[in-house]
Design a protein around this motif. Structure first.
Motif: not given
Length: 613
Positions: A266-268, A272-283, A297-299
């Protein structure tokens, strides 16, 4: 030495000047490119493809619209979901079924005419998908939705075969199982005991439970993952999401992640828009828990899918697939994932990479999960608001069960008998489509024919198929185009459809065939929705299960039936596009035993129920 503030100020002016110049030049080029077109035009003042302005438009549009002398009228055509809020009437009354919007970034041709749509989708080399519009679906890898040309053909060849009758049978059986579990949760109290008829618990968040069912079904029929219903009652406090486990017969030790919590999925889906815009390391470094959790969750989702792919590859290499054994069936040699892996194993040039496999898995789960669940939710709320239509559906279900012997259950063979239910689905999709806009672009100059006139389309133009306006166009749907009316799809026995029409459900007899491409819920042409029958079987089955012995009704909160119905319909209309069009709020319902209906009782409202045609 130059003053630092002077340098900064100069650079700022240069930057602003460059942007203003680019804006003016683009605006001029757009205007010039369609200056001679006879098609009505509307001038807009924001960049054509500006996603940020589109996202914040619901807040800035009222300010612009309030400008005097109609100066801000144009923003009604550029704000988010404008076609949904006007139900297509704004553009149709002011401009017609086709019109240009003139803005910096290039011209955009809006279309709600079926004849032009037919030309566009048949000429797929001339009017192509702009791949950048589907970046969201590339989150885990290229896929059949985000590809074009020869790349799309490769993806389509591998992902298409699983959508067959065998898979439809699997969908039916799993939906039957999930539907029963969902109904049980709707009619049991928090302590697990069956509710007193007429006192069933309130379903506060219907969308959550239709999402749960849809995810379970697609996980089973596409990935052979059997998931149990997460609760015995929707009234029980502290509901927890289920876990997606690996299939039976799979060595979980070979996987980086042997299970995936629904909360992670559900988090993914919800970010989705956040996961696209932001680099994973920054998140991951963010002070905000939501961003950190979404990144993890994406990983986890990626690792989980890599593990499933590895398991299938190991079975293929060991020769265990297609043996006909119980273990082989449980592992899913015929499901979507197995087909993708099998089609990509051996000839690497023609197959998909692991990343592309995950990309396709993700898009099918995403599309099948979101759009089908919201359509089931909308259909149930519409039945609660229209008891006469619900009685028709229940009558058809009774007729199916009347042919059963004691101990028999619904089977896939009953699906073609669910004609009234399919009319319900098609009308729900017509009035509340999950996708409201289909974009295309031109890479070279093109032309279209409309009512004996030629429309010249410059290179770089967008063609926007307005699904909302199309589905409510009185030219195809009559004066009652805005009415929810499932009976419009039910034709007399022996119905012979006229030429140039589409059969929207070949499994069902005597259903209305609308003019070709006047109904676009499943897209059309070469790129029509692969999962159309998957979704249709799932919708029909779950409605047949839920309403066999029960009725869905609105919750009486002391305001009376008419007010409750109006409130529910207002909630149904209050939608916003994201992955798909989704209700922004909730409509409470209950599933009560037939004969115990109280809101309205079958005596409260005059129900003019005609025989099933």
């Amino acid at each position: 030495m130059l003053d630092a503030s002077l340098v900064v100020g100069t650079l700022f002016l240069v930057l602003v000047g460059t942007q203003v110049l680019a804006y003016c030049v683009s605006f001029y080029q757009t205007s010039r490119s369609i200056k001679s077109s006879w098609v009505p035009k509307l001038t807009c003042y924001t960049w054509r493809d500006d996603m940020i302005t589109w996202l914040i438009s619901p807040w800035i549009a009222p300010i612009v619209e309030s400008l005097p002398f109609g100066w801000g009228h144009w923003i009604r055509y550029t704000k988010r979901d404008f076609n949904w809020w006007s139900k297509g009437d704004l553009a149709r009354e002011e401009l017609g079924d086709i019109y240009w919007t003139v803005a910096p970034g290039g011209p955009q041709l809006w279309v709600s005419d079926a004849s032009i749509i037919t030309q566009v989708i048949q000429r797929r080399q001339d009017f192509v998908k702009k791949v950048s519009d589907y970046r969201a679906t590339d989150l885990y890898g290229r896929n059949v939705l985000s590809s074009e040309g020869t790349i799309w053909q490769r993806h389509r060849r591998i992902t298409g075969p699983p959508f067959n009758e065998k898979n439809s049978n699997l969908v039916f059986d799993e939906t039957n199982r999930q539907g029963k579990a969902m109904l049980a949760a709707f009619i049991h109290d928090a302590d697990g005991s069956e509710s007193v008829p007429g006192k069933e618990p309130v379903v506060d968040d219907l969308c959550h439970w239709t999402m749960t069912a849809a995810l379970n079904v697609i996980a089973s029929a596409s990935l052979s993952i059997k998931s149990e219903w997460p609760t015995n009652s929707v009234a029980a406090p502290g509901q927890k999401g289920k876990t997606l486990a690996v299939p039976k017969g799979f060595d979980s030790k070979s996987s980086e992640l042997a299970s995936l919590p629904q909360e992670s999925f559900d988090l993914v889906m919800n970010n989705i828009r956040l996961l696209i815009i932001m680099p994973r390391w920054l998140m991951r470094l963010s002070p905000f828990e939501l961003l950190r959790d979404a990144a993890q969750a994406s990983e986890d989702f990626r690792k989980y899918m890599y593990g499933l792919i590895a398991g299938h590859k190991a079975r293929i290499e060991s020769g265990k697939e297609d043996t006909g054994s119980d273990e082989d069936h449980a592992f899913g040699s015929a499901d979507l994932l197995a087909s993708i892996v099998r089609g990509s194993t051996g000839s690497k040039a023609a197959g998909l990479t692991d990343e592309e496999m995950i990309g396709n898995i993700f898009i099918f789960v995403l599309a099948g999960h979101e759009t089908t669940a919201t359509t089931i939710q909308s259909g149930l709320i519409l039945l609660a608001c229209n008891p006469q239509d619900q009685i028709q559906v229940q009558k058809e279900i009774d007729e199916i069960w009347a042919e059963k012997k004691e101990g028999e259950d619904l089977t896939y063979g009953d699906y073609p008998k669910m004609r009234v239910i399919m009319a319900l689905m098609l009308e729900t999709l017509r009035t509340y489509p999950p996708i409201v806009l289909i974009p295309k672009v031109t890479t070279a100059e093109q032309s279209l024919e409309y009512e004996d006139k030629t429309i010249d389309v410059p290179a770089g133009s967008r063609i926007s198929i307005d699904v909302v306006s199309l589905h409510r166009n009185p030219k195809y749907w009559g004066k009652d185009n805005h009415e929810f009316k499932p009976s419009r799809w039910l034709m007399p026995a022996g119905y012979v459809p006229p030429p140039d029409t589409n059969d929207e459900s070949p499994s069902h007899r005597d259903l209305y065939h609308p003019p070709k491409n006047a109904f676009f819920a499943f897209n059309g042409g070469f790129r029509g929705c692969l999962g159309r029958k998957f979704a249709q079987v799932e919708f029909a089955t779950i409605i047949a299960v839920l309403l066999k012995d029960h009725t869905v009704e609105l919750v009486d909160e002391g305001k009376g039936w008419e007010d409750a119905k109006k409130s529910a319909l207002d909630g149904l209309n209050n939608r916003m596009s994201d992955v798909a069009m989704r209700m922004r709020g909730k409509v409470k319902v209950r599933f009560v035993r037939r004969g115990q209906e109280s809101f309205p009782s079958r005596g409260q409202t005059k129900l003019n129920v005609k025989p099933i045609i």
